[in-house]
Design a protein around this motif. Structure first.
Motif, mmCIF file in Angstrom:
data_model
loop_
_atom_site.group_PDB
_atom_site.id
_atom_site.type_symbol
_atom_site.label_atom_id
_atom_site.label_comp_id
_atom_site.label_asym_id
_atom_site.label_seq_id
_atom_site.Cartn_x
_atom_site.Cartn_y
_atom_site.Cartn_z
ATOM 1 N N TRP A 76 108.197 14.476 14.228
ATOM 2 C CA TRP A 76 107.903 13.105 14.640
ATOM 3 C C TRP A 76 106.710 12.582 13.821
ATOM 4 O O TRP A 76 105.591 12.456 14.344
ATOM 5 N N PRO A 77 106.912 12.311 12.542
ATOM 6 C CA PRO A 77 105.794 11.858 11.707
ATOM 7 C C PRO A 77 105.243 10.509 12.163
ATOM 8 O O PRO A 77 105.968 9.692 12.735
ATOM 9 N N ASN A 78 103.961 10.337 11.934
ATOM 10 C CA ASN A 78 103.289 9.063 12.249
ATOM 11 C C ASN A 78 103.406 8.698 13.728
ATOM 12 O O ASN A 78 103.606 7.538 14.084
ATOM 13 N N ASN A 79 103.317 9.724 14.580
ATOM 14 C CA ASN A 79 103.347 9.493 16.041
ATOM 15 C C ASN A 79 104.582 8.705 16.474
ATOM 16 O O ASN A 79 104.501 7.736 17.243
ATOM 17 N N SER A 80 105.738 9.114 15.984
ATOM 18 C CA SER A 80 106.973 8.348 16.196
ATOM 19 C C SER A 80 107.797 8.789 17.400
ATOM 20 O O SER A 80 108.866 8.246 17.644
ATOM 21 N N MET A 81 107.312 9.761 18.168
ATOM 22 C CA MET A 81 108.126 10.272 19.264
ATOM 23 C C MET A 81 108.322 9.253 20.385
ATOM 24 O O MET A 81 109.419 9.046 20.873
ATOM 25 N N ASN A 82 107.228 8.627 20.815
ATOM 26 C CA ASN A 82 107.244 7.741 21.981
ATOM 27 C C ASN A 82 107.859 8.462 23.185
ATOM 28 O O ASN A 82 108.903 8.091 23.706
ATOM 29 N N GLY A 83 107.177 9.520 23.600
ATOM 30 C CA GLY A 83 107.705 10.303 24.705
ATOM 31 C C GLY A 83 106.761 11.400 25.146
ATOM 32 O O GLY A 83 105.534 11.288 24.998
ATOM 33 N N ALA A 84 107.350 12.458 25.688
ATOM 34 C CA ALA A 84 106.593 13.548 26.290
ATOM 35 C C ALA A 84 107.189 14.881 25.846
ATOM 36 O O ALA A 84 108.410 15.039 25.797
ATOM 37 N N PHE A 85 106.321 15.840 25.571
ATOM 38 C CA PHE A 85 106.763 17.110 24.980
ATOM 39 C C PHE A 85 105.910 18.245 25.526
ATOM 40 O O PHE A 85 104.687 18.116 25.663
ATOM 41 N N LEU A 86 106.571 19.363 25.844
ATOM 42 C CA LEU A 86 105.861 20.500 26.437
ATOM 43 C C LEU A 86 106.526 21.810 26.033
ATOM 44 O O LEU A 86 107.748 21.905 25.979
ATOM 45 N N VAL A 87 105.688 22.827 25.779
ATOM 46 C CA VAL A 87 106.156 24.188 25.544
ATOM 47 C C VAL A 87 105.322 25.103 26.433
ATOM 48 O O VAL A 87 104.084 25.013 26.444
ATOM 49 N N ALA A 88 105.972 25.980 27.180
ATOM 50 C CA ALA A 88 105.263 26.887 28.077
ATOM 51 C C ALA A 88 105.874 28.285 28.002
ATOM 52 O O ALA A 88 107.070 28.439 27.738
ATOM 53 N N LYS A 89 105.040 29.286 28.238
ATOM 54 C CA LYS A 89 105.509 30.665 28.335
ATOM 55 C C LYS A 89 104.860 31.294 29.560
ATOM 56 O O LYS A 89 103.663 31.124 29.799
ATOM 57 N N THR A 362 115.692 26.649 28.105
ATOM 58 C CA THR A 362 115.136 27.748 28.876
ATOM 59 C C THR A 362 115.462 29.063 28.158
ATOM 60 O O THR A 362 116.617 29.482 28.102
ATOM 61 N N LEU A 363 114.458 29.678 27.563
ATOM 62 C CA LEU A 363 114.627 30.956 26.873
ATOM 63 C C LEU A 363 114.396 32.062 27.898
ATOM 64 O O LEU A 363 113.261 32.477 28.159
ATOM 65 N N LYS A 364 115.478 32.496 28.511
ATOM 66 C CA LYS A 364 115.381 33.431 29.632
ATOM 67 C C LYS A 364 114.768 34.773 29.233
ATOM 68 O O LYS A 364 113.989 35.348 29.984
ATOM 69 N N ASP A 365 115.145 35.287 28.064
ATOM 70 C CA ASP A 365 114.622 36.596 27.650
ATOM 71 C C ASP A 365 113.119 36.565 27.420
ATOM 72 O O ASP A 365 112.418 37.550 27.687
ATOM 73 N N GLU A 366 112.631 35.450 26.912
ATOM 74 C CA GLU A 366 111.213 35.353 26.557
ATOM 75 C C GLU A 366 110.384 34.592 27.595
ATOM 76 O O GLU A 366 109.166 34.477 27.446
ATOM 77 N N ASN A 367 111.057 34.073 28.644
ATOM 78 C CA ASN A 367 110.381 33.319 29.699
ATOM 79 C C ASN A 367 109.638 32.101 29.135
ATOM 80 O O ASN A 367 108.473 31.846 29.456
ATOM 81 N N VAL A 368 110.336 31.374 28.279
ATOM 82 C CA VAL A 368 109.764 30.210 27.609
ATOM 83 C C VAL A 368 110.548 28.963 28.014
ATOM 84 O O VAL A 368 111.777 29.006 28.141
ATOM 85 N N THR A 369 109.839 27.867 28.228
ATOM 86 C CA THR A 369 110.446 26.585 28.554
ATOM 87 C C THR A 369 110.022 25.553 27.510
ATOM 88 O O THR A 369 108.832 25.452 27.199
ATOM 89 N N ILE A 370 110.995 24.819 26.979
ATOM 90 C CA ILE A 370 110.718 23.772 25.995
ATOM 91 C C ILE A 370 111.375 22.484 26.491
ATOM 92 O O ILE A 370 112.571 22.484 26.790
ATOM 93 N N ILE A 371 110.596 21.416 26.589
ATOM 94 C CA ILE A 371 111.110 20.155 27.124
ATOM 95 C C ILE A 371 110.630 19.000 26.263
ATOM 96 O O ILE A 371 109.436 18.915 25.925
#
Length: 401
Positions: A76-89, A362-371
Motif C-alpha cells: 500500500w504505497p503512499n498510505n493508500s490502504m484506507n483501512g485497518a490491518f493487524l497481525v497477531a501471534k 487463520t494460520l492454525k499451525d502457527e497460531n497466527v491471525t492476519i486481518i
C-alpha cells in the motif's frame, strides 16, 4: 427431630436461592428461545493463552515488525490502504495500522474501533453461529433446509450443503437483476423476499444439488433465515447473543439497514468516488457485518479454542467438502482453504462488496491471525496472504520481495 426440621428448612432455602439465581441468569435468554448450551463457554474474550503459548520475545517482535512494515509499504504505497490491518501471534498483536478515513466527506479517521463492512468474511461468522447451534443440538448438520424453511423449493438441500456451497442454487443477485417479473429493482430486497421468489417464481437450480462446489451468496442468506427460525430472534440479535457479546466484540454489529444505512462508513471506488446503496444492501448472512481487526482477532481466538466447538465438529469445519475435482483449492464449513500435497494447509476467507475489501487468515499451525479491512477498493487487501511465509512453510512468494 429439631435437627431434621432445621435440615429441611435449610434445604428448602437452598433450593429457593438456586432457583432464583438460575431464573435471574436465564431471564434474558428464556425470552429469546436460546438456551445456555447455545452460547459459547470459556471462549477467551480477553485473548488469554489457548494452551501453553509462550510470550513473544522483544527480538522476535522487532524482526517480524520490520518485515511486515516493509511489506505494508510496498503493498500500500503512499498510505493508500484506507483501512485497518493487524497481525497477531499467540493472541499478541505484533503489528497493526489504521490509516485513511471512514468517511471522506467529513474526514472521520479510521481507528482501532472503527467498524468496517467485512463483506464475505461475514460468512465465517454466520457459519460459526450455525455451528454453535449444531453443537447445541438445535440444528442437524445434515438436516434438510425444508425442515426449517417450508417455502424452500429444493428438497434435497441440507444445512451442510449451504455451509459448503454445494446446494446448486443460483445467486440472488442474478435472478433478481435480469427479469422485472421476478423482482423490481426499485424495491430493496430482503432475505425473506429471496426465499419467497425461489418458492414462487420457479427459479431453477444452477446445477444438481450436491454434485459440485459453486460459491453462492444465496446459501448464506438462507442460513441467516435458519438462524432466525431456530432462535426466534432477528439475525442481528442472534449474532449478538451467540457470537458478539460473549466474545467481547464491542465494535461489531449487523447493519440495521433501515435505521443506520447512512450512519455507517460508506465505501469508495479506487479513485475515491463514493459508492451508493443499491437494492441488494439489505440482505444479510452473506454480508452486512461491520467489525474491526481487534474484534476479529477475539473471534479467531475463540473459534480455534478447544472448548468452542466439539472436536469432531471443528474437524469437519476445516475439512474440504469439494473433492470432485483434483486441486489444492477447497472449501470447508464457512472457510476457504488451500491444501498442498505436502500436507500443509492454509485457511482463509476474502470479501468484496462495493468498495469494501477484506481478508481474514487463520494460520492454525502457527497460531497466527492476519486481518485486513478497507473501505476503498484495492485488490492489495488480498495480498496479505504472502505474510504467511514469515511464520510457516507456505509456498507463497516471499512477502518482502
Amino acid at each position: 427431630m429439631n435437627f431434621i426440621k432445621k435440615a429441611n428448612i435449610l434445604h428448602l432455602l437452598l433450593v429457593i436461592v438456586v432457583a432464583s439465581s438460575c431464573k435471574n441468569e436465564a431471564k434474558d435468554i428464556s425470552k429469546t428461545e436460546i438456551k445456555d448450551a447455545d452460547l459459547p463457554k470459556n471462549v477467551l474474550p480477553k485473548m488469554k493463552p489457548l494452551t501453553n503459548e509462550p510470550k513473544l520475545t522483544a527480538s522476535y517482535i522487532a524482526e517480524k515488525q520490520r518485515k511486515i512494515d516493509s511489506f505494508y509499504n510496498k503493498n500500500w504505497p503512499n498510505n493508500s490502504m484506507n483501512g485497518a490491518f493487524l497481525v497477531a501471534k499467540n493472541g499478541q498483536i505484533i503489528y497493526e495500522k489504521y490509516e485513511g478515513y471512514a468517511n471522506l466527506r467529513d474526514k472521520t479517521p479510521i481507528t482501532s474501533t472503527t467498524p468496517i463492512h467485512i463483506a464475505s468474511v461475514t460468512k465465517v461468522l454466520t457459519a460459526t453461529a450455525v455451528l454453535k447451534l449444531i453443537n447445541a443440538k438445535r440444528i442437524g448438520l445434515d438436516q434438510k433446509v425444508t425442515d426449517f424453511l417450508k417455502e424452500f423449493p429444493y428438497p434435497d438441500v441440507t444445512v451442510r450443503m449451504l455451509l459448503s456451497h454445494r446446494s446448486g442454487m443460483r445467486s440472488y443477485a442474478y435472478f433478481t437483476d435480469r427479469d422485472k417479473n421476478v423482482w423490481d429493482r426499485h424495491n430493496t430486497l430482503t432475505n425473506l423476499d429471496i426465499l419467497t421468489i425461489m418458492g414462487t417464481k420457479n427459479i431453477a437450480l444452477e446445477q444438481r444439488t450436491g454434485t459440485r462446489f459453486a460459491y453462492c451468496n444465496t446459501n448464506y442468506a438462507m442460513l441467516a433465515l435458519i438462524i432466525e427460525k431456530v432462535t426466534k430472534l432477528s439475525y442481528r440479535e442472534a449474532m449478538n447473543q451467540i457470537i458478539f457479546k460473549p466474545l467481547g466484540m464491542k465494535n461489531t454489529f449487523v447493519l440495521d439497514f433501515d435505521n443506520d444505512k447512512k450512519k455507517v462508513a460508506p465505501s469508495y471506488k479506487a479513485n475515491k468516488v463514493e459508492i451508493g446503496i443499491d437494492y441488494l444492501d439489505k440482505v444479510y448472512g452473506d454480508k452486512n457485518i461491520y467489525s474491526t481487526p481487534r474484534d476479529l482477532l477475539k473471534f479467531d481466538r475463540a473459534r480455534n479454542s478447544p472448548s468452542f466447538l466439539e472436536p469432531e465438529l471443528l474437524a469437519q469445519v476445516y475439512t474440504g467438502h469439494s473433492n470432485e475435482r483434483k486441486g489444492t483449492k477447497n472449501y470447508g464449513l464457512g472457510i476457504r482453504m488451500v491444501n498442498w500435497e505436502t500436507g500443509k494447509n492454509f485457511y482463509f476467507h476474502n470479501g468484496w462488496w462495493h468498495g469494501f475489501t477484506s481478508s481474514y487468515i487463520t494460520l492454525k499451525d502457527e497460531n497466527v491471525t492476519i486481518i485486513a479491512l478497507s473501505n476503498k477498493f484495492n485488490r492489495s487487501t488480498y495480498a496479505v496472504r504472502k505474510l504467511s511465509v514469515l511464520f510457516g512453510d507456505y509456498p507463497f512468494k516471499v512477502a518482502d520481495e
